[in-house]
Design an enzyme around this catalytic site. Structure first.
Site, PDB file in Angstrom:
ATOM      1  CD  GLU A   1      22.717  23.005  23.572  1.00 25.25           C
ATOM      2  OE1 GLU A   1      23.209  23.587  24.750  1.00 25.25           O
ATOM      3  OE2 GLU A   1      20.989  23.004  23.554  1.00 25.25           O
TER       4      GLU A   1
ATOM      5  CE1 TYR B   1      22.340  22.072  28.995  1.00 25.19           C
ATOM      6  CE2 TYR B   1      24.183  22.161  27.544  1.00 25.19           C
ATOM      7  CZ  TYR B   1      22.709  22.867  27.657  1.00 25.19           C
ATOM      8  OH  TYR B   1      21.831  23.765  27.306  1.00 25.19           O
TER       9      TYR B   1
ATOM     10  CG  ASP C   1      21.870  26.167  31.509  1.00 25.56           C
ATOM     11  OD1 ASP C   1      21.041  26.134  32.023  1.00 25.56           O
ATOM     12  OD2 ASP C   1      22.077  26.948  30.764  1.00 25.56           O
TER      13      ASP C   1
END
Length: 337
Positions: free
Chosen positions: A32, A115, A133
């Site tokens: 991520e 996020y 996102d």
DNA sequence: AAACCGTGGTG
DNA sequence: TCACCAAGGTT
């Protein structure tokens, strides 16, 4: 969306198999962070190298800063690498080497914003979290024909995403929305005929898919100029480490002057020498473009302050792309001197 | 809270 | 060639 995802989900290195156990939180976090503002294709080789070299958060926490920064070279947004190290050490020191399993606790770690904290909580720990996102923003803006332009629309888009996020499989739902956004609901020429949401899509109903999300116009990028120095002595080249913050912060680099509107020329040279022009180019950063020229010289000895690096191993120095290109140019031209 | 922070792909 | 864009975060 979940039914569509079960059939059409992309196979990605950081994803566990269908209906399998939740993937390793360390692997989810690593992927991520790498994927922040970065394409899947660019991330894949870096992800493989990092996971091979530092397979656990404990290993990452014990790594040398210079090794991590060099391994990150070329991926961009180098504050992510600095935060990666800080986060791993915080998890090792404050959380017994295990990532916390709540969105709130994750959010407090370095490099995890709204996020990433939501994504890790949902994907790695099965929590219900609202994951937003740029893909989700685009899908939701079209689905509801949100008229407010980005970035002001963020709170509204987040609220709308909350209304369609399921209690179960929130992680799969988030990844489904991101897969849809990257493969079907694309910025240009979306493939609405293949979209499982097309019947419900307000933008599609108005034949205005590409008009969403609305955005405010961006400012144009100024052009700055600068000189990059290639100083050779004894088949070694002079490198230094940039300041820990700011542009390319913490990265190994070729010496260069400050990048301003005007080129300061040889005024910032690391040593007095017979500097010769070797060429130049344009490198575009996020908020400005740099027109750079590269100059080279042979030094009488390794007298200047810095790190003298073997020229034939320059590819292992971990230079950001700008300096990697300048180095390639310099090596191809130095033989003329 | 607007500015800062990389790079490579795409049309 | 060039503008746009990407699994954003920090200050």
């Amino acid at each position: 969306m979940l039914a569509w995802y079960d059939v059409h989900r992309r196979t990605l290195p950081w994803r566990a198999g269908p209906s399998g156990p939740h993937p390793d939180p360390y692997a989810v976090w690593l992927s991520e962070v790498m994927l922040q503002q970065t394409t899947v294709a660019a991330v894949k080789p870096y992800y493989a190298r990092f996971l091979e070299r530092w397979p656990t958060v404990e290993a990452m926490a014990a790594a040398d800063d210079a090794d991590v920064m060099a391994a990150w070279a070329g991926l961009g947004y180098y504050a992510r690498a600095r935060n990666l190290i800080a986060c791993a050490r915080a998890v090792a020191a404050d959380h017994d080497g295990r990532f916390p399993d709540t969105e709130e606790a994750l959010r407090s770690l370095p490099g995890l914003g709204a996020y990433t904290a939501a994504a890790v909580a949902a994907i790695a720990f099965g929590q219900r979290a609202v994951v937003v996102d740029a893909n989700v923003e685009r899908v939701v803006a079209r689905l509801f024909a949100v008229e407010r332009p980005l970035p002001a629309a963020r709170p509204e888009l987040r609220r709308l995403t909350d209304t369609i996020t399921p209690d179960a499989r929130a992680g799969d739902f988030a990844q489904a929305m991101m897969d849809l956004g990257s493969t079907i609901c694309t910025p240009r020429a979306p493939a609405c005929a293949l979209c499982p949401l097309s019947a419900d899509c307000a933008a599609r109903a108005a034949c205005a898919q590409e008009d969403y999300p609305r955005k405010v116009a961006k400012r144009d990028k100024p052009v700055r100029r600068g000189t990059i120095f290639w100083l050779e002595a004894d088949d070694h080249v002079l490198l230094h480490r940039r300041a820990p913050k700011g542009m390319l912060g913490g990265m190994r680099a070729l010496p260069s002057g400050p990048w301003a509107g005007d080129d300061s020329g040889l005024a910032e040279a690391p040593a007095a020498a017979d500097w010769r022009p070797l060429g130049g180019g344009r490198h575009v950063f996020t908020h400005f473009a740099l027109d750079y020229s590269v100059v080279g010289a042979h030094a009488p000895g390794r007298s200047a302050e810095g790190e003298w690096w073997p020229v034939d191993r320059i590819d292992e120095a971990g230079l950001p792309t700008l300096f990697a290109r300048a180095a390639a140019l310099a090596r191809s031209q130095m033989e003329r001197l």
